[in-house]
Design a protein around this motif. Structure first.
Motif, PDB file in Angstrom:
ATOM      1  N   ARG A   1      64.587  38.187  38.408  1.00 34.59           N
ATOM      2  CA  ARG A   1      63.277  37.645  38.761  1.00 34.59           C
ATOM      3  C   ARG A   1      62.408  38.762  39.312  1.00 34.59           C
ATOM      4  NH1 ARG A   1      62.967  31.996  39.663  1.00 34.59           N
ATOM      5  NH2 ARG A   1      64.531  31.002  38.365  1.00 34.59           N
ATOM      6  N   ASP A   2      61.109  38.515  39.233  1.00 29.22           N
ATOM      7  CA  ASP A   2      60.125  39.465  39.696  1.00 29.22           C
ATOM      8  C   ASP A   2      60.230  39.682  41.219  1.00 29.22           C
ATOM      9  OD1 ASP A   2      57.322  40.382  38.303  1.00 29.22           O
ATOM     10  OD2 ASP A   2      57.185  40.218  40.480  1.00 29.22           O
TER      11      ASP A   2
ATOM     12  N   HIS B   1      58.139  39.868  43.504  1.00 24.55           N
ATOM     13  CA  HIS B   1      57.295  39.079  44.414  1.00 24.55           C
ATOM     14  C   HIS B   1      57.918  37.736  44.780  1.00 24.55           C
ATOM     15  CE1 HIS B   1      55.625  36.774  40.944  1.00 24.55           C
ATOM     16  NE2 HIS B   1      55.475  35.851  41.869  1.00 24.55           N
ATOM     17  N   GLU B   2      59.013  37.339  44.089  1.00 23.23           N
ATOM     18  CA  GLU B   2      59.701  36.099  44.463  1.00 23.23           C
ATOM     19  C   GLU B   2      60.632  36.301  45.663  1.00 23.23           C
ATOM     20  OE1 GLU B   2      61.666  33.967  41.378  1.00 23.23           O
ATOM     21  OE2 GLU B   2      59.902  33.910  40.091  1.00 23.23           O
TER      22      GLU B   2
ATOM     23  N   ALA C   1      63.058  34.041  48.091  1.00 22.92           N
ATOM     24  CA  ALA C   1      62.210  33.105  48.835  1.00 22.92           C
ATOM     25  C   ALA C   1      61.534  32.050  47.957  1.00 22.92           C
ATOM     26  CB  ALA C   1      61.159  33.883  49.609  1.00 22.92           C
ATOM     27  N   LYS C   2      61.030  32.431  46.789  1.00 24.01           N
ATOM     28  CA  LYS C   2      60.342  31.459  45.938  1.00 24.01           C
ATOM     29  C   LYS C   2      61.312  30.743  45.003  1.00 24.01           C
ATOM     30  CE  LYS C   2      55.940  33.901  45.769  1.00 24.01           C
ATOM     31  NZ  LYS C   2      54.787  33.070  46.115  1.00 24.01           N
TER      32      LYS C   2
ATOM     33  N   SER D   1      55.712  34.575  36.462  1.00 20.17           N
ATOM     34  CA  SER D   1      56.300  35.825  35.972  1.00 20.17           C
ATOM     35  C   SER D   1      57.559  35.575  35.152  1.00 20.17           C
ATOM     36  CB  SER D   1      56.620  36.748  37.148  1.00 20.17           C
ATOM     37  OG  SER D   1      57.509  36.104  38.028  1.00 20.17           O
TER      38      SER D   1
ATOM     39  N   THR E   1      59.802  28.949  41.308  1.00 23.31           N
ATOM     40  CA  THR E   1      59.105  30.217  41.166  1.00 23.31           C
ATOM     41  C   THR E   1      57.701  30.082  41.742  1.00 23.31           C
ATOM     42  OG1 THR E   1      58.539  31.936  39.537  1.00 23.31           O
ATOM     43  CG2 THR E   1      58.263  29.667  38.830  1.00 23.31           C
TER      44      THR E   1
ATOM     45  N   ASN F   1      54.093  27.836  45.397  1.00 23.01           N
ATOM     46  CA  ASN F   1      55.510  27.791  45.057  1.00 23.01           C
ATOM     47  C   ASN F   1      55.790  26.459  44.368  1.00 23.01           C
ATOM     48  OD1 ASN F   1      55.599  30.155  46.451  1.00 23.01           O
ATOM     49  ND2 ASN F   1      57.097  29.487  47.961  1.00 23.01           N
TER      50      ASN F   1
END
Ligand SMILES: [Zn+2]
Lengths: 97, 203
Positions: free
Chosen positions: A12-13, A15-16, A60-61, B140, B156, B162
């Motif tokens: 995952r990216d 920023h997650e 976190a996301k 993303s 995500t 979120n």
């Protein structure tokens, strides 16, 4: 931007995720017997290596789980990802840093 | 539980029923609607503990999803993977209390919980040939059908919110679970993007 492989969700990216600093730091169980210097050592002093750093990230996301990452602080290459409670793997690197 | 007479869905203020009446889905690339008042029960326990997994199965008739980021689907209930020891059980409105009662009875003596979180989320359904194109402007993740298949879910970020995305069918239909406080923002954002793809609103 890093692509971080969460051990549960896959790549995952960046920023997650949130960064949770150096891993494998055990809280002293005899806190009341420690000197200020020893307590400060546990609380504040960190390795800051040039090369492999064993650190924690939290998705976190996504699944909201903490996990460990072995990342090169120079190249950002991620050598290993492993669950909390697992021992730090030994990383052999070609450039010998 | 909220008293029935006070109960409005998270996006009721947008007047979607009236909008739908004056909006034609013929030729629409994207169709948006709100899925109001779905029961969502948060469950946590140890997946590898047979007592726990069979407790969930007895109450719902469904096995826990075996793979991460997937949904197991039954006639009444769905089980949505959230983490290695956490799931949502989703289903029809008004069934949370009886489900939780059944789960808690089955969980007796176990380190497990079941908790009603139905009122925490709004659900937006986004479907149509261009649904992926809309989402791709804000996530993303790789949403190509080869990478994100029917029955998969993912938590995500979508734009600044979120979310949990669930690909329900290959229309494609996505269900987007979002905290209620972000639902107005997210609906507006989706509408703005979907305007490029011939948007219709459905009640
Ligand atoms: Zn994850």
């Amino acid at each position: 931007m890093l692509l971080i492989p969460c051990p549960y969700c896959g790549k995952r990216d960046e920023h997650e995720f949130t960064y949770a600093r150096e891993g494998h730091i055990a809280r002293p169980t005899n806190g009341e017997q420690l000197t200020d210097a020893e307590w400060a050592q546990y609380l504040f002093m960190r390795k800051n290596p040039k090369g492999v750093h064993y650190e924690r990230w939290m998705h976190a996301k996504g699944c909201r789980r903490y996990f460990n990452v072995a990342r090169d602080t120079v190249t950002h290459e991620i050598y290993a990802v492993y669950e909390m409670g697992q021992p730090a793997p030994v990383i052999e690197r070609e450039n010998g840093r | 539980m909220v008293e029935t007479y006070q109960r409005r869905s998270a996006l009721a203020h947008l007047g979607l029923v009236a909008r739908a009446a004056s909006s034609s889905t013929a030729g629409a690339g994207v169709i948006m609607s709100e899925v109001p008042h779905r029961t969502i029960v948060n469950v946590r326990g140890t997946a590898s503990d047979v007592a726990f997994s069979s407790a969930v199965q007895t109450a719902t008739g469904l096995a826990l999803p075996s793979a991460a980021n997937t949904v197991s689907n039954g006639g009444v209930w769905q089980i949505v993977w959230l983490g290695p020891n956490e799931w949502w059980i989703t289903g029809p409105d008004g069934e949370a209390e009886s489900l939780i009662e059944a789960l808690r009875a089955n969980f007796a003596g176990q380190h497990a919980i079941a908790c009603d979180v139905s009122e925490s989320r709004a659900i937006i359904a986004l479907k149509g040939a261009k649904a992926r194109d809309v989402l791709m402007r804000g996530v993303s993740l790789d949403l190509h059908p080869r990478a994100f298949r029917v029955g998969q879910c993912a938590q995500t970020g979508l734009s600044r919110a979120n979310v949990l995305l669930h690909l329900v069918d290959d229309t494609p239909t996505f269900e987007i679970y979002v905290l209620k406080s972000f639902s107005d923002y997210l609906w507006q954002w989706l509408e703005k993007v979907a305007a490029d793809f011939n948007l219709a609103v459905e009640a």
